[in-house]
Design a protein around this motif. Structure first.
Motif, mmCIF file in Angstrom:
data_model
loop_
_atom_site.group_PDB
_atom_site.id
_atom_site.type_symbol
_atom_site.label_atom_id
_atom_site.label_comp_id
_atom_site.label_asym_id
_atom_site.label_seq_id
_atom_site.Cartn_x
_atom_site.Cartn_y
_atom_site.Cartn_z
ATOM 1 N N SER A 191 -7.334 10.713 -5.705
ATOM 2 C CA SER A 191 -7.779 9.324 -5.567
ATOM 3 C C SER A 191 -7.291 8.748 -4.245
ATOM 4 C CB SER A 191 -7.262 8.471 -6.729
ATOM 5 O OG SER A 191 -5.867 8.357 -6.670
ATOM 6 N N SER A 192 -8.016 7.756 -3.786
ATOM 7 C CA SER A 192 -7.682 7.057 -2.552
ATOM 8 C C SER A 192 -7.975 5.577 -2.773
ATOM 9 C CB SER A 192 -8.511 7.603 -1.394
ATOM 10 O OG SER A 192 -8.155 6.979 -0.192
ATOM 11 N N THR A 193 -6.990 4.740 -2.461
ATOM 12 C CA THR A 193 -7.119 3.305 -2.700
ATOM 13 C C THR A 193 -6.670 2.525 -1.469
ATOM 14 O OG1 THR A 193 -6.581 3.673 -5.021
ATOM 15 C CG2 THR A 193 -6.440 1.421 -4.232
ATOM 16 N N TRP A 194 -7.483 1.568 -1.102
ATOM 17 C CA TRP A 194 -7.136 0.690 0.011
ATOM 18 C C TRP A 194 -6.089 -0.299 -0.462
ATOM 19 C CZ3 TRP A 194 -10.069 -4.293 1.089
ATOM 20 C CH2 TRP A 194 -9.621 -4.902 2.263
ATOM 21 N N LEU A 195 -5.005 -0.449 0.305
ATOM 22 C CA LEU A 195 -3.961 -1.421 -0.033
ATOM 23 C C LEU A 195 -4.377 -2.765 0.549
ATOM 24 C CD1 LEU A 195 -0.782 0.756 0.583
ATOM 25 C CD2 LEU A 195 -1.874 0.180 -1.579
ATOM 26 N N LEU A 196 -4.949 -3.592 -0.297
ATOM 27 C CA LEU A 196 -5.626 -4.827 0.082
ATOM 28 C C LEU A 196 -4.838 -5.727 1.040
ATOM 29 C CD1 LEU A 196 -8.127 -6.575 -0.245
ATOM 30 C CD2 LEU A 196 -7.086 -7.581 -2.248
ATOM 31 N N PRO A 197 -3.584 -6.066 0.777
ATOM 32 C CA PRO A 197 -2.963 -7.035 1.676
ATOM 33 C C PRO A 197 -2.674 -6.491 3.073
ATOM 34 C CG PRO A 197 -1.461 -6.443 -0.111
ATOM 35 C CD PRO A 197 -2.730 -5.722 -0.334
ATOM 36 N N PHE A 198 -2.710 -5.173 3.263
ATOM 37 C CA PHE A 198 -2.305 -4.614 4.551
ATOM 38 C C PHE A 198 -3.475 -4.176 5.427
ATOM 39 C CE2 PHE A 198 1.255 -3.844 1.619
ATOM 40 C CZ PHE A 198 2.147 -4.719 2.202
ATOM 41 N N LEU A 199 -4.698 -4.312 4.968
ATOM 42 C CA LEU A 199 -5.936 -4.092 5.706
ATOM 43 C C LEU A 199 -6.120 -2.700 6.316
ATOM 44 C CD1 LEU A 199 -6.304 -7.497 7.558
ATOM 45 C CD2 LEU A 199 -7.261 -6.838 5.364
ATOM 46 N N VAL A 200 -5.073 -2.047 6.796
ATOM 47 C CA VAL A 200 -5.229 -0.752 7.461
ATOM 48 C C VAL A 200 -4.490 0.365 6.733
ATOM 49 C CG1 VAL A 200 -5.619 -1.765 9.731
ATOM 50 C CG2 VAL A 200 -3.297 -1.248 9.004
ATOM 51 N N LEU A 201 -3.879 0.061 5.595
ATOM 52 C CA LEU A 201 -3.110 1.069 4.858
ATOM 53 C C LEU A 201 -3.872 1.552 3.635
ATOM 54 C CD1 LEU A 201 0.493 -0.427 4.964
ATOM 55 C CD2 LEU A 201 -0.495 1.303 6.440
ATOM 56 N N TRP A 202 -3.724 2.843 3.343
ATOM 57 C CA TRP A 202 -4.361 3.481 2.202
ATOM 58 C C TRP A 202 -3.323 4.232 1.393
ATOM 59 C CZ3 TRP A 202 -9.561 3.068 1.155
ATOM 60 C CH2 TRP A 202 -10.339 2.453 2.145
ATOM 61 N N TYR A 203 -3.534 4.265 0.080
ATOM 62 C CA TYR A 203 -2.701 5.026 -0.838
ATOM 63 C C TYR A 203 -3.544 6.192 -1.344
ATOM 64 C CZ TYR A 203 -0.470 6.229 -5.287
ATOM 65 O OH TYR A 203 0.111 6.904 -6.333
ATOM 66 N N ASP A 204 -3.123 7.415 -1.052
ATOM 67 C CA ASP A 204 -3.824 8.605 -1.527
ATOM 68 C C ASP A 204 -2.927 9.343 -2.499
ATOM 69 O OD1 ASP A 204 -5.870 7.998 0.168
ATOM 70 O OD2 ASP A 204 -5.618 9.732 1.478
ATOM 71 N N SER A 205 -3.512 9.929 -3.527
ATOM 72 C CA SER A 205 -2.726 10.728 -4.466
ATOM 73 C C SER A 205 -3.545 11.892 -4.979
ATOM 74 C CB SER A 205 -2.219 9.877 -5.634
ATOM 75 O OG SER A 205 -3.273 9.550 -6.504
ATOM 76 N N VAL A 206 -2.845 12.928 -5.386
ATOM 77 C CA VAL A 206 -3.453 14.091 -6.010
ATOM 78 C C VAL A 206 -2.553 14.524 -7.163
ATOM 79 C CG1 VAL A 206 -2.418 15.769 -4.423
ATOM 80 C CG2 VAL A 206 -4.507 16.338 -5.615
ATOM 81 N N GLN A 207 -3.173 14.806 -8.304
ATOM 82 C CA GLN A 207 -2.451 15.285 -9.479
ATOM 83 C C GLN A 207 -3.074 16.595 -9.923
ATOM 84 O OE1 GLN A 207 -1.931 12.794 -12.847
ATOM 85 N NE2 GLN A 207 -1.159 11.070 -11.683
ATOM 86 N N VAL A 208 -2.222 17.532 -10.300
ATOM 87 C CA VAL A 208 -2.670 18.824 -10.820
ATOM 88 C C VAL A 208 -1.873 19.123 -12.066
ATOM 89 C CG1 VAL A 208 -2.730 21.309 -10.371
ATOM 90 C CG2 VAL A 208 -3.385 19.714 -8.587
ATOM 91 N N SER A 209 -2.537 19.615 -13.099
ATOM 92 C CA SER A 209 -1.808 20.015 -14.307
ATOM 93 C C SER A 209 -2.369 21.332 -14.820
ATOM 94 C CB SER A 209 -1.889 18.938 -15.381
ATOM 95 O OG SER A 209 -3.214 18.790 -15.831
ATOM 96 N N GLY A 210 -1.513 22.054 -15.522
ATOM 97 C CA GLY A 210 -1.924 23.329 -16.087
ATOM 98 C C GLY A 210 -0.933 23.798 -17.141
#
Length: 132
Positions: free
Chosen positions: A109-128
């Motif tokens: 997933s990738s989410t724009w960090l609204l108050p900072f206009l140029v910052l993004w939060y990316d994450s990856v999860q894996v399970s098995g």
């Protein structure tokens, strides 16, 4: 107003530098249930790995270390499915001597960090499921 935004951004970056940007969680309480349909297999654990990071557009600022879960990496793009799979399979092999990791799934997933206009939060999860 701009000064307050800059102070908030600096405070957020400092706070992030003290957090773990990658983690592994293991569930071993399986209540004698098989977590695979394979015959003669021993169910060992369910393993979930997560790596996340903060990006300036596409430039990594803080990301999780894929080689040392629980640590952060700076200016290194580690938020990749391949790195999270490596964390999960390494944990299964080293800690449980698993010969197979089944039902491997990933979510990115990738989410724009609204108050900072140029910052993004990316994450990856894996399970098995670790199986021997």
């Amino acid at each position: 107003m701009l000064r307050r935004i800059m102070i908030a951004a600096v405070a957020a970056v400092v706070a992030l530098s003290f957090t773990a940007c990658s983690s592994l969680q293991v569930a071993t309480t399986l209540n004698n249930e098989k977590i695979t349909t394979a015959e003669n297999a021993t169910s060992l654990a369910h393993i979930n790995g997560e790596i996340w990071g903060i990006y300036l557009f596409s430039i990594p600022l803080f990301t999780g270390s894929s080689t040392q879960p629980g640590r952060c990496a700076i200016f290194s793009d580690t938020v990749q499915v391949d790195n999270a799979v490596s964390m999960v399979t390494k944990k299964a092999l080293n800690d449980f001597e698993a010969t197979t990791v089944t039902d491997l799934t990933s979510e990115r997933s990738s989410t724009w960090l609204l108050p900072f206009l140029v910052l993004w939060y990316d994450s990856v999860q894996v399970s098995g499921n670790a199986i021997r």
